[in-house]
Design a protein around this motif. Structure first.
Motif, mmCIF file in Angstrom:
data_model
loop_
_atom_site.group_PDB
_atom_site.id
_atom_site.type_symbol
_atom_site.label_atom_id
_atom_site.label_comp_id
_atom_site.label_asym_id
_atom_site.label_seq_id
_atom_site.Cartn_x
_atom_site.Cartn_y
_atom_site.Cartn_z
ATOM 1 N N SER A 173 0.827 -1.203 0.000
ATOM 2 C CA SER A 173 0.000 0.000 0.000
ATOM 3 C C SER A 173 0.868 1.263 0.000
ATOM 4 C CB SER A 173 -0.916 -0.009 1.228
ATOM 5 O OG SER A 173 -1.687 1.174 1.289
ATOM 6 N N VAL A 174 1.954 1.243 0.791
ATOM 7 C CA VAL A 174 2.880 2.383 0.808
ATOM 8 C C VAL A 174 3.444 2.638 -0.588
ATOM 9 C CG1 VAL A 174 5.160 3.155 1.610
ATOM 10 C CG2 VAL A 174 3.530 2.196 3.243
ATOM 11 N N MET A 175 3.884 1.570 -1.252
ATOM 12 C CA MET A 175 4.457 1.723 -2.585
ATOM 13 C C MET A 175 3.408 2.214 -3.572
ATOM 14 S SD MET A 175 7.600 1.101 -2.113
ATOM 15 C CE MET A 175 8.216 1.040 -3.803
ATOM 16 N N ASN A 176 2.202 1.701 -3.437
ATOM 17 C CA ASN A 176 1.122 2.080 -4.345
ATOM 18 C C ASN A 176 0.750 3.552 -4.209
ATOM 19 O OD1 ASN A 176 -2.221 2.060 -4.784
ATOM 20 N ND2 ASN A 176 -1.017 0.936 -6.293
ATOM 21 N N ASN A 177 0.948 4.098 -3.007
ATOM 22 C CA ASN A 177 0.582 5.491 -2.751
ATOM 23 C C ASN A 177 1.787 6.434 -2.728
ATOM 24 O OD1 ASN A 177 -2.465 5.528 -2.060
ATOM 25 N ND2 ASN A 177 -1.684 3.766 -0.930
ATOM 26 N N ASN A 178 2.969 5.895 -3.000
ATOM 27 C CA ASN A 178 4.185 6.703 -2.913
ATOM 28 C C ASN A 178 4.346 7.633 -4.108
ATOM 29 O OD1 ASN A 178 6.709 7.466 -1.735
ATOM 30 N ND2 ASN A 178 7.750 6.238 -3.294
ATOM 31 N N ARG A 179 4.924 8.791 -3.849
ATOM 32 C CA ARG A 179 5.298 9.742 -4.905
ATOM 33 C C ARG A 179 6.825 9.832 -4.922
ATOM 34 N NH1 ARG A 179 1.628 13.438 -6.754
ATOM 35 N NH2 ARG A 179 3.169 15.131 -6.699
ATOM 36 N N LEU A 180 7.412 9.303 -5.965
ATOM 37 C CA LEU A 180 8.864 9.274 -6.119
ATOM 38 C C LEU A 180 9.304 10.434 -6.994
ATOM 39 C CD1 LEU A 180 11.751 8.010 -6.245
ATOM 40 C CD2 LEU A 180 10.890 6.489 -8.028
ATOM 41 N N GLY A 181 10.125 11.324 -6.440
ATOM 42 C CA GLY A 181 10.657 12.426 -7.217
ATOM 43 C C GLY A 181 11.918 12.027 -7.959
ATOM 44 N N VAL A 182 12.068 12.497 -9.182
ATOM 45 C CA VAL A 182 13.315 12.302 -9.931
ATOM 46 C C VAL A 182 13.856 13.687 -10.287
ATOM 47 C CG1 VAL A 182 12.903 9.964 -10.768
ATOM 48 C CG2 VAL A 182 11.950 11.865 -12.032
ATOM 49 N N LEU A 183 15.094 13.925 -9.881
ATOM 50 C CA LEU A 183 15.698 15.254 -9.973
ATOM 51 C C LEU A 183 17.004 15.171 -10.734
ATOM 52 C CD1 LEU A 183 15.869 18.272 -8.944
ATOM 53 C CD2 LEU A 183 17.089 17.357 -6.958
ATOM 54 N N GLY A 184 17.118 15.905 -11.824
ATOM 55 C CA GLY A 184 18.372 15.936 -12.578
ATOM 56 C C GLY A 184 18.366 14.938 -13.717
ATOM 57 N N HIS A 185 19.410 14.109 -13.768
ATOM 58 C CA HIS A 185 19.531 13.157 -14.877
ATOM 59 C C HIS A 185 20.406 11.989 -14.445
ATOM 60 C CE1 HIS A 185 23.660 14.508 -15.510
ATOM 61 N NE2 HIS A 185 23.224 15.760 -15.528
ATOM 62 N N TYR A 186 20.496 10.968 -15.314
ATOM 63 C CA TYR A 186 21.334 9.811 -15.016
ATOM 64 C C TYR A 186 22.813 10.175 -15.003
ATOM 65 C CZ TYR A 186 17.285 6.848 -15.879
ATOM 66 O OH TYR A 186 16.058 6.249 -15.810
ATOM 67 N N TYR A 187 23.584 9.385 -14.269
ATOM 68 C CA TYR A 187 25.041 9.435 -14.393
ATOM 69 C C TYR A 187 25.366 8.820 -15.746
ATOM 70 C CZ TYR A 187 29.961 9.068 -12.936
ATOM 71 O OH TYR A 187 31.324 9.206 -12.832
ATOM 72 N N GLY A 205 2.818 0.661 -8.601
ATOM 73 C CA GLY A 205 1.761 1.661 -8.454
ATOM 74 C C GLY A 205 2.289 3.029 -8.088
ATOM 75 N N THR A 206 3.608 3.184 -8.067
ATOM 76 C CA THR A 206 4.250 4.435 -7.657
ATOM 77 C C THR A 206 3.992 5.555 -8.666
ATOM 78 O OG1 THR A 206 6.016 3.152 -6.617
ATOM 79 C CG2 THR A 206 6.473 5.475 -7.054
ATOM 80 N N HIS A 207 3.668 6.733 -8.161
ATOM 81 C CA HIS A 207 3.625 7.911 -9.020
ATOM 82 C C HIS A 207 5.020 8.516 -9.087
ATOM 83 C CE1 HIS A 207 2.565 11.738 -10.843
ATOM 84 N NE2 HIS A 207 3.252 12.331 -9.868
ATOM 85 N N ILE A 208 5.466 8.843 -10.285
ATOM 86 C CA ILE A 208 6.803 9.422 -10.445
ATOM 87 C C ILE A 208 6.667 10.877 -10.871
ATOM 88 C CG2 ILE A 208 8.974 9.287 -11.722
ATOM 89 C CD1 ILE A 208 8.548 6.240 -11.807
ATOM 90 N N GLU A 209 7.205 11.735 -10.022
ATOM 91 C CA GLU A 209 7.111 13.183 -10.215
ATOM 92 C C GLU A 209 8.466 13.721 -10.656
ATOM 93 O OE1 GLU A 209 4.916 16.958 -9.654
ATOM 94 O OE2 GLU A 209 4.345 14.853 -9.886
ATOM 95 N N ILE A 210 8.514 14.318 -11.840
ATOM 96 C CA ILE A 210 9.765 14.911 -12.328
ATOM 97 C C ILE A 210 9.887 16.315 -11.748
ATOM 98 C CG2 ILE A 210 11.046 15.672 -14.370
ATOM 99 C CD1 ILE A 210 9.612 13.404 -15.909
ATOM 100 N N VAL A 211 10.945 16.531 -10.973
ATOM 101 C CA VAL A 211 11.155 17.834 -10.335
ATOM 102 C C VAL A 211 12.419 18.474 -10.899
ATOM 103 C CG1 VAL A 211 9.870 17.347 -8.231
ATOM 104 C CG2 VAL A 211 12.252 16.659 -8.375
#
Length: 470
Positions: A173-187, A205-211
């Motif tokens: 449930s935590v993973m399904n409701n989690n908002r994962l931010g991605v900041l910058g770029h890959y190495y 089920g994770t939402h991925i938010e590009i910041v």
């Protein structure tokens, strides 16, 4: 808090035949419900279902309650036609509880009852196993996945197993409701780290938010002296700030930490993956070379942060953190064939809540393979049992890679990084070969305690393959 559905099954024909049987079975079911409630779950106990009509009524109640996981308590023999409607309507993971009242019938007392009617009623209170093959047959033919917990009411192993399922359901449930931010770029060039964000959302089920870096810079520019000074106090409270740390570096890291907190708050992030370079001396370099302290603070308060834009490992760290065992960002450092151990660590962030002894904030004159210099975290993971987890994107699927081992005492590299020594039951050589053969990225998340059983259950709930090395 997860919402758990619980229903029992029996046969309505029995109740007028055997006085007190229904009430007795309902009492056993209440014991199950109360115990689950004590584990921190919200239990929707719809009672005992004993006919197809009642099955559909109770199924609607459970559907309306939107339960995360369903437990079926087999109280006595029951027709599978009273079970299938409930399970079909809900479509959520189901655990069948084949739990007797006691470890064994008291045969001597039973056979002294004298009345074969009473004896039959007594047997029916203990015949939970009678329905189990029937239910499995119908579920198999209906394409319904399920798991069993088998034992008796006072057996600790039974409750440990149920608690593991509840913990796993909570993490799902935590993973399904989690908002994962991605900041910058890959190495650039770390092909193993590159992730398919759509696959990650589909798997967990994770939402991925590009910041954006410019947003983080704005929050940093807006940081007040009061906020920065409070953050410096937090550094000194949480870390052992070594004397070699320059005041300007501490202030620089504190200012960035304030901005990171704001970014997380604004976007309601539950985890973060980051990396950035850009041209040498660019404005963002001042930020990315001062993030480790702030990201470590976030990680320690249940917002795990993975460096090098390692999205998969941010997921692994979040899983471990949600299980309450830490989940520190790690990679392979070296092998010691004399002591038969593997060394893992990273320059940060770390999970300071699972440290052995002090967590030091230290200066680094160079970030290996990265631009700039700044402050870093030096710590060792708590000695004792540990579990390693990697979220792997294979050729065909996303799966969980798991190994249980031990964090052991001994010399570590004092290079301003997290660094620990790990021993595995299959030996250092065997572990390295078998782990690497599964094709994970070179990062993993390390947590304290052995939770391979819980991770296996999480995989079942998420319909993900789980590969256990040791």
């Amino acid at each position: 808090m997860i919402k758990v559905g619980l229903f029992g099954v029996g046969l309505d024909t029995y109740w007028p035949q055997f006085e007190g049987l229904l009430e007795r079975l309902e009492g056993y079911q209440k014991q199950v419900a109360d115990k689950m409630q004590s584990f921190g779950a919200e239990v929707i106990n719809v009672g005992l279902v004993d006919s197809p009509v009642k099955a559909r009524e109770k199924a609607q109640v459970l559907k309306t309650e939107d339960v995360d996981i369903l437990f079926l308590y087999v109280s006595t023999y029951a027709l599978s036609s009273t079970v299938l409607p409930v399970v079909q309507k809900l479509g959520c993971p189901i655990i069948i509880l084949n739990i007797q009242p006691v470890a064994a019938i008291d045969y001597e007392s039973f056979n002294k009852l004298g009345d074969r009617g009473k004896m039959t009623g007594e047997w029916l209170a203990h015949c939970q196993a009678c329905s189990v093959p029937e239910l499995a047959n119908v579920f198999n033919r209906s394409g319904i996945d399920y798991e069993f917990v088998t034992g008796y009411l006072d057996e600790q192993a039974v409750w440990d197993e149920i608690q593991d399922w509840l913990d796993a359901a909570n993490v799902a449930s935590v993973m399904n409701n989690n908002r994962l931010g991605v900041l910058g770029h890959y190495y650039c060039g770390m092909l193993d780290v590159y992730s398919d964000l759509t696959k990650q959302s589909a798997a967990f089920g994770t939402h991925i938010e590009i910041v954006e870096m410019c947003e983080l810079k704005r929050y940093r520019d807006e940081a007040t002296d009061t906020e920065v000074n409070e953050k410096i106090k937090e550094f000194h409270t949480t870390f052992e700030v070594v004397e070699a740390c320059e005041e300007d570096e501490i202030k620089r890291a504190a200012k960035t930490s304030v901005a990171l907190d704001k970014l997380v708050e604004v976007h309601n992030l539950g985890s973060l993956a980051y990396y950035y370079e850009g041209d040498s001396g660019n404005e963002y370099e001042n930020i990315v070379t001062s993030v480790i302290a702030g990201n470590t603070l976030l990680t320690g308060r249940n917002i795990p942060v993975a460096g090098e834009y390692e999205v998969k490992n941010a997921q692994a760290m979040k899983i471990m953190d949600a299980f309450g065992v830490g989940g520190s960002f790690s990679e392979f450092y070296a092998m010691d064939f004399n002591d038969d151990i593997v060394m893992l660590g990273h320059d940060g962030p770390a999970h300071f809540a699972i440290a052995e002894g002090n967590v030091q904030l230290v200066p680094l004159p160079v970030y290996h393979g990265k631009p700039g210099k700044g402050l870093s975290i030096q710590m060792t993971v708590k000695h004792g049992p540990v579990t390693l987890l990697s979220v792997v994107e294979g050729k065909d699927d996303v799966f969980l890679l798991v190994a249980e081992g031990e964090s052991v005492e001994g010399p570590v590299l004092q290079i301003g990084n997290t660094n620990s020594r790990y021993r595995f039951s299959i030996g250092a050589r065997g572990f390295m070969n078998e782990w690497s053969k599964q094709g994970p990225s070179h990062h993993c998340a390390i947590g304290v305690g052995h939770i391979g059983n819980k991770l296996g259950k999480l995989g079942r709930l998420l319909n993900l393959r789980v590969v256990t090395i040791c």
